[in-house]
Design a protein around this motif. Structure first.
Motif, PDB file in Angstrom:
ATOM      1  N   LEU A 122      -5.738   9.451  15.855  1.00 24.56           N
ATOM      2  CA  LEU A 122      -7.008   9.148  16.522  1.00 24.56           C
ATOM      3  C   LEU A 122      -7.409   7.691  16.335  1.00 24.56           C
ATOM      4  N   LEU A 123      -7.252   7.193  15.138  1.00 16.08           N
ATOM      5  CA  LEU A 123      -7.618   5.799  14.876  1.00 16.08           C
ATOM      6  C   LEU A 123      -6.685   4.853  15.631  1.00 16.08           C
ATOM      7  N   GLY A 124      -5.415   5.226  15.724  1.00 22.29           N
ATOM      8  CA  GLY A 124      -4.481   4.419  16.513  1.00 22.29           C
ATOM      9  C   GLY A 124      -4.854   4.412  17.983  1.00 22.29           C
ATOM     10  N   ALA A 125      -5.295   5.575  18.503  1.00 18.58           N
ATOM     11  CA  ALA A 125      -5.731   5.636  19.895  1.00 18.58           C
ATOM     12  C   ALA A 125      -6.957   4.761  20.120  1.00 18.58           C
ATOM     13  N   ALA A 126      -7.863   4.737  19.149  1.00 17.74           N
ATOM     14  CA  ALA A 126      -9.038   3.867  19.261  1.00 17.74           C
ATOM     15  C   ALA A 126      -8.627   2.406  19.318  1.00 17.74           C
ATOM     16  N   LEU A 127      -7.708   2.011  18.461  1.00 14.58           N
ATOM     17  CA  LEU A 127      -7.265   0.613  18.430  1.00 14.58           C
ATOM     18  C   LEU A 127      -6.515   0.224  19.700  1.00 14.58           C
ATOM     19  N   SER A 128      -5.851   1.187  20.327  1.00  8.21           N
ATOM     20  CA  SER A 128      -5.067   0.885  21.526  1.00  8.21           C
ATOM     21  C   SER A 128      -5.954   0.482  22.706  1.00  8.21           C
ATOM     22  N   LEU A 129      -7.245   0.763  22.628  1.00  5.76           N
ATOM     23  CA  LEU A 129      -8.156   0.386  23.705  1.00  5.76           C
ATOM     24  C   LEU A 129      -8.445  -1.114  23.719  1.00  5.76           C
ATOM     25  N   TRP A 130      -8.169  -1.778  22.625  1.00  7.09           N
ATOM     26  CA  TRP A 130      -8.436  -3.224  22.546  1.00  7.09           C
ATOM     27  C   TRP A 130      -7.323  -3.997  23.233  1.00  7.09           C
ATOM     28  N   ARG A 131      -7.714  -4.921  24.129  1.00  9.09           N
ATOM     29  CA  ARG A 131      -6.755  -5.743  24.877  1.00  9.09           C
ATOM     30  C   ARG A 131      -6.896  -7.218  24.502  1.00  9.09           C
ATOM     31  N   GLY A 132      -7.476  -7.460  23.346  1.00  9.36           N
ATOM     32  CA  GLY A 132      -7.748  -8.812  22.880  1.00  9.36           C
ATOM     33  C   GLY A 132      -9.123  -8.839  22.252  1.00  9.36           C
ATOM     34  N   PRO A 133      -9.612 -10.010  21.846  1.00 10.08           N
ATOM     35  CA  PRO A 133     -10.972 -10.094  21.311  1.00 10.08           C
ATOM     36  C   PRO A 133     -11.992  -9.602  22.339  1.00 10.08           C
ATOM     37  N   ALA A 134     -13.036  -8.934  21.866  1.00 11.20           N
ATOM     38  CA  ALA A 134     -14.041  -8.389  22.765  1.00 11.20           C
ATOM     39  C   ALA A 134     -14.695  -9.493  23.584  1.00 11.20           C
ATOM     40  N   LEU A 135     -14.839  -9.253  24.891  1.00  7.89           N
ATOM     41  CA  LEU A 135     -15.488 -10.184  25.828  1.00  7.89           C
ATOM     42  C   LEU A 135     -14.925 -11.605  25.678  1.00  7.89           C
ATOM     43  N   VAL A 136     -13.623 -11.680  25.593  1.00  8.02           N
ATOM     44  CA  VAL A 136     -12.962 -12.953  25.324  1.00  8.02           C
ATOM     45  C   VAL A 136     -13.203 -13.986  26.417  1.00  8.02           C
ATOM     46  N   ASP A 137     -13.502 -13.529  27.623  1.00  7.55           N
ATOM     47  CA  ASP A 137     -13.685 -14.448  28.747  1.00  7.55           C
ATOM     48  C   ASP A 137     -15.152 -14.656  29.115  1.00  7.55           C
ATOM     49  N   VAL A 138     -16.062 -14.276  28.228  1.00 11.31           N
ATOM     50  CA  VAL A 138     -17.498 -14.415  28.483  1.00 11.31           C
ATOM     51  C   VAL A 138     -18.100 -15.362  27.457  1.00 11.31           C
ATOM     52  N   HIS A 139     -18.869 -16.341  27.941  1.00  9.86           N
ATOM     53  CA  HIS A 139     -19.567 -17.224  27.006  1.00  9.86           C
ATOM     54  C   HIS A 139     -20.611 -16.404  26.254  1.00  9.86           C
ATOM     55  N   ALA A 140     -20.705 -16.602  24.951  1.00  8.90           N
ATOM     56  CA  ALA A 140     -21.637 -15.831  24.130  1.00  8.90           C
ATOM     57  C   ALA A 140     -22.745 -16.722  23.597  1.00  8.90           C
ATOM     58  N   GLY A 141     -23.977 -16.310  23.862  1.00  6.31           N
ATOM     59  CA  GLY A 141     -25.141 -16.950  23.274  1.00  6.31           C
ATOM     60  C   GLY A 141     -25.461 -16.288  21.950  1.00  6.31           C
ATOM     61  N   GLY A 150     -20.178  -8.007  15.031  1.00  2.72           N
ATOM     62  CA  GLY A 150     -20.195  -6.605  14.630  1.00  2.72           C
ATOM     63  C   GLY A 150     -19.008  -5.830  15.182  1.00  2.72           C
ATOM     64  N   LEU A 151     -18.620  -6.128  16.410  1.00  8.73           N
ATOM     65  CA  LEU A 151     -17.457  -5.457  17.000  1.00  8.73           C
ATOM     66  C   LEU A 151     -16.169  -5.859  16.290  1.00  8.73           C
ATOM     67  N   ARG A 152     -16.071  -7.129  15.911  1.00  9.45           N
ATOM     68  CA  ARG A 152     -14.886  -7.568  15.157  1.00  9.45           C
ATOM     69  C   ARG A 152     -14.792  -6.826  13.820  1.00  9.45           C
ATOM     70  N   GLU A 153     -15.930  -6.673  13.159  1.00  8.76           N
ATOM     71  CA  GLU A 153     -15.942  -5.952  11.892  1.00  8.76           C
ATOM     72  C   GLU A 153     -15.570  -4.483  12.091  1.00  8.76           C
ATOM     73  N   ALA A 154     -16.075  -3.878  13.162  1.00  6.99           N
ATOM     74  CA  ALA A 154     -15.749  -2.472  13.442  1.00  6.99           C
ATOM     75  C   ALA A 154     -14.258  -2.307  13.721  1.00  6.99           C
ATOM     76  N   HIS A 155     -13.699  -3.237  14.480  1.00  5.57           N
ATOM     77  CA  HIS A 155     -12.266  -3.200  14.787  1.00  5.57           C
ATOM     78  C   HIS A 155     -11.438  -3.300  13.514  1.00  5.57           C
ATOM     79  N   LEU A 156     -11.816  -4.224  12.635  1.00  5.71           N
ATOM     80  CA  LEU A 156     -11.075  -4.412  11.392  1.00  5.71           C
ATOM     81  C   LEU A 156     -11.206  -3.180  10.493  1.00  5.71           C
ATOM     82  N   ALA A 157     -12.391  -2.584  10.443  1.00  2.00           N
ATOM     83  CA  ALA A 157     -12.599  -1.405   9.606  1.00  2.00           C
ATOM     84  C   ALA A 157     -11.737  -0.230  10.085  1.00  2.00           C
ATOM     85  N   VAL A 158     -11.634  -0.050  11.392  1.00  2.00           N
ATOM     86  CA  VAL A 158     -10.801   1.021  11.931  1.00  2.00           C
ATOM     87  C   VAL A 158      -9.332   0.741  11.643  1.00  2.00           C
ATOM     88  N   HIS A 159      -8.931  -0.525  11.778  1.00  2.00           N
ATOM     89  CA  HIS A 159      -7.553  -0.906  11.454  1.00  2.00           C
ATOM     90  C   HIS A 159      -7.243  -0.583  10.000  1.00  2.00           C
TER      91      HIS A 159
END
Length: 260
Positions: A122-141, A150-159
């Motif tokens: 299940l955790l592997g299936a969750a990680l497989s949804l990631w196609r790179g850093p979240a919103l990699v092509d969107v400028h972030a304010g 927070g999403l990076r931390e969640a990704h690392l915790a699941v990993h």
């Protein structure tokens, strides 16, 4: 419709707006789907501490354009105007982030129940949804930056938890390459280093296990003037004395090693 934020921002069917600030606003509304994003927060995200005089009217134009982009058949308006701001409506199953959280939650529950094989799946299936850093092509304010961290931390915790589950079912050799990459990417992350050391030890590579632990010690001392935690020091001693406990399940959830 289908929206993805775990990588580039996408929307299917339909075509995303090309204007960077409209994409930024859409990303903000998606991450807050179902809740009101205030006008002030929208302005803060898009323009920071020095918004133009026309910020509110420009924001209204952006919202109007997004409504057109998001309108599909008889689906109605996706963006609702409220007294204090805007709320985006998403249906169940439309957002990859929701699926990630569902799979990760179920995987953690399986781990807690001792079903490590199912947890790893299940955790592997969750990680497989990631196609790179979240919103990699969107400028972030400022608001998106906080959420993306927070999403990076969640990704690392699941990993982290998925690796621990794989260790529990004896996949130590299969993990070596992946763990080396992770430790190189996060050189001060103690649990990843511990997992690499355990995987190396179980693969009969004791000197490399010790080297990994000592590299962490050197990195912590050089960058922060710190010593590794007691559990890492205990793990190093366990490797040195070839403690039989290292051949058993060595974790009890991410970040905790049962090595004395």
């Amino acid at each position: 419709m289908r929206f993805t934020v775990l990588g580039p921002l996408t929307m299917e069917p339909g075509r995303l707006p090309s204007a960077p600030k409209q994409r930024q606003l859409l990303a903000l509304l998606i991450l807050h789907a179902g809740t009101i994003v205030t006008v002030d927060d929208c302005v803060d995200e898009l323009w920071g501490e020095q918004p133009p005089v026309s910020a509110h009217s420009t924001l209204q134009t952006y919202v109007m354009n997004l409504r057109k982009v998001l309108r599909s058949g008889n689906d109605g308006d996706r963006i609702r105007t409220r007294e204090r701001g805007y709320a985006l409506r998403l249906e169940p199953g439309e957002l990859d982030l929701d699926e990630f959280r569902r799979l990760a939650g179920n995987g953690s529950a399986s781990f807690a129940a001792g079903d490590y094989r199912e947890a790893a799946r299940l955790l592997g299936a969750a990680l497989s949804l990631w196609r790179g850093p979240a919103l990699v092509d969107v400028h972030a304010g400022p608001i998106l930056r906080t959420q993306l961290e927070g999403l990076r931390e969640a990704h690392l915790a699941v990993h982290d938890e998925r690796v621990e589950a794989d260790l529990r079912i004896g996949h130590h050799r299969e993990l070596l390459g992946e763990l080396r990459v992770l430790v190189r990417r996060y050189p001060t992350h103690e649990n990843l280093c511990a997992q690499l050391a355990v995987a190396l030890y179980r693969s009969g590579r004791i000197t490399e296990a010790l080297s990994a632990l000592r590299q962490l010690r050197a990195t912590l001392a050089d960058q922060f003037g710190l010593e590794p935690s007691r559990r890492l020091q205990s793990l190093e001693q366990a490797v040195l004395r070839a403690d039989p406990a290292l051949d058993l399940a060595v974790g009890h959830g991410p970040g905790y090693l049962l090595v004395s």
